[in-house]
Design a protein around this motif. Sequence first.
Motif, PDB file in Angstrom:
ATOM      1  N   VAL A 169       0.831  -1.192   0.000  1.00  0.00           N
ATOM      2  CA  VAL A 169       0.000   0.000   0.000  1.00  0.00           C
ATOM      3  C   VAL A 169       0.869   1.248   0.000  1.00  0.00           C
ATOM      4  O   VAL A 169       0.513   2.260  -0.561  1.00  0.00           O
ATOM      5  N   GLY A 182      -6.684  -2.098  -4.459  1.00  0.00           N
ATOM      6  CA  GLY A 182      -7.543  -0.974  -4.768  1.00  0.00           C
ATOM      7  C   GLY A 182      -8.286  -0.496  -3.541  1.00  0.00           C
ATOM      8  O   GLY A 182      -8.366  -1.188  -2.540  1.00  0.00           O
ATOM      9  N   GLY A 183      -8.824   0.684  -3.614  1.00  0.00           N
ATOM     10  CA  GLY A 183      -9.625   1.218  -2.527  1.00  0.00           C
ATOM     11  C   GLY A 183      -8.976   2.421  -1.883  1.00  0.00           C
ATOM     12  O   GLY A 183      -7.790   2.692  -2.066  1.00  0.00           O
ATOM     13  N   THR A 184      -9.794   3.133  -1.132  1.00  0.00           N
ATOM     14  CA  THR A 184      -9.302   4.295  -0.405  1.00  0.00           C
ATOM     15  C   THR A 184      -8.587   3.847   0.868  1.00  0.00           C
ATOM     16  O   THR A 184      -8.723   2.685   1.290  1.00  0.00           O
ATOM     17  N   LEU A 185      -7.892   4.760   1.485  1.00  0.00           N
ATOM     18  CA  LEU A 185      -7.230   4.452   2.749  1.00  0.00           C
ATOM     19  C   LEU A 185      -8.262   4.024   3.785  1.00  0.00           C
ATOM     20  O   LEU A 185      -8.041   3.074   4.536  1.00  0.00           O
ATOM     21  N   ALA A 186      -9.411   4.708   3.804  1.00  0.00           N
ATOM     22  CA  ALA A 186     -10.462   4.351   4.760  1.00  0.00           C
ATOM     23  C   ALA A 186     -10.962   2.924   4.521  1.00  0.00           C
ATOM     24  O   ALA A 186     -11.198   2.168   5.470  1.00  0.00           O
ATOM     25  N   GLU A 187     -11.124   2.548   3.263  1.00  0.00           N
ATOM     26  CA  GLU A 187     -11.569   1.194   2.941  1.00  0.00           C
ATOM     27  C   GLU A 187     -10.526   0.155   3.343  1.00  0.00           C
ATOM     28  O   GLU A 187     -10.861  -0.887   3.922  1.00  0.00           O
TER      29      GLU A 187
END
Length: 79
Positions: free
Chosen positions: A18, A32-37
Amino acid sequence: MANPCRAEPAGGSAERRVRPGGWGGTGRDVPGGTLAELFGVQAARVPGAVAVACGDVVLSYAGLGERAGRLARYLAVLG
């Protein structure tokens, strides 16, 4: 004076991928995905693991998520 705060490694090789450039340039895809996810996935996987520590304060992923949620609700009330 040394900084007493530190972040604990979260999830082995997946966590390292990441970070920008990864560790050692493995050439693997970044999840994939946001930091929050990504945080939510890690918190669900190991809720009791240490997420962050500063001095005598140690927070698990569950505890950090709960505090973040409380702050988000407070900020929402403020507008």
